[in-house]
Design an enzyme around this catalytic site. Structure first.
Site: not given
Length: 178
Positions: A138, A154
């Site tokens: 992301h 992440c």
């Protein structure tokens, strides 16, 4: 088909969602590099060196700088991109809230998508065996985290870079995290 035409037309690393000016090290800017060993279209993440590669044909790859998970929080192995979202909403995981309630409990009901959202402008959702891993590739509101191991697991990218990757990879693409 993946092409090289977009290499010349890349948005600046300064993105509106980032609240303070930030200059990214040139080695973390998107670039074409010699790289092989995977099927074209595979996304390969090298957390140790803070790079994400999109394997192209002809022994080449598109390389981006990334921020990755802190020790013990990073995803490893293979997954598939099962979903993609523009300006995704974000909710911290129960583990994030448990580890740091003072930081994350106030967001337990979620944060709507937009420039202040921690997932940035795009998110690619990693699934394994049809199940959400809760790991994502992301964007970020913290561009200084690129090239570092600081996230909750992440894979973070500059917003303009994840937007480029988002357009290049389809749902179903294989992801390998070394």
């Amino acid at each position: 088909m993946l092409g090289f035409a977009a290499f010349a037309v890349m948005p600046s690393s300064r993105v509106l969602a980032h609240t303070q000016p930030f200059k990214l090290s040139p080695k973390f800017e998107p670039q074409s590099v010699a790289f092989s060993g995977y099927a074209p279209g595979t996304v390969i993440v090298d957390p140790r060196n803070h790079f994400l590669y999109l394997q192209l044909s002809g022994g080449m790859a598109r390389r981006y700088g990334v921020g990755v998970g802190k020790a013990g929080l990073a995803f490893k192995g293979t997954a598939n991109i099962a979903r993609k979202a523009k300006w995704p909403s974000w909710t911290p995981t129960k583990n994030m809230i448990r580890r740091q309630p003072g930081k994350y409990a106030k967001y337990a009901k979620g944060v709507p998508g937009g420039p202040g959202n921690p997932l940035g402008s795009r998110a690619l959702y990693l699934y394994r065996n049809g199940r959400d891993t809760y790991y994502r590739i992301h964007g970020t509101t913290q561009p200084s985290s690129i090239g570092r191991s600081v996230s909750n697991g992440c894979i973070r990218m500059i917003n303009g870079h994840v937007e480029d990757l988002y357009e290049r990879v389809p749902v179903g693409a294989r992801v390998v995290v070394l």
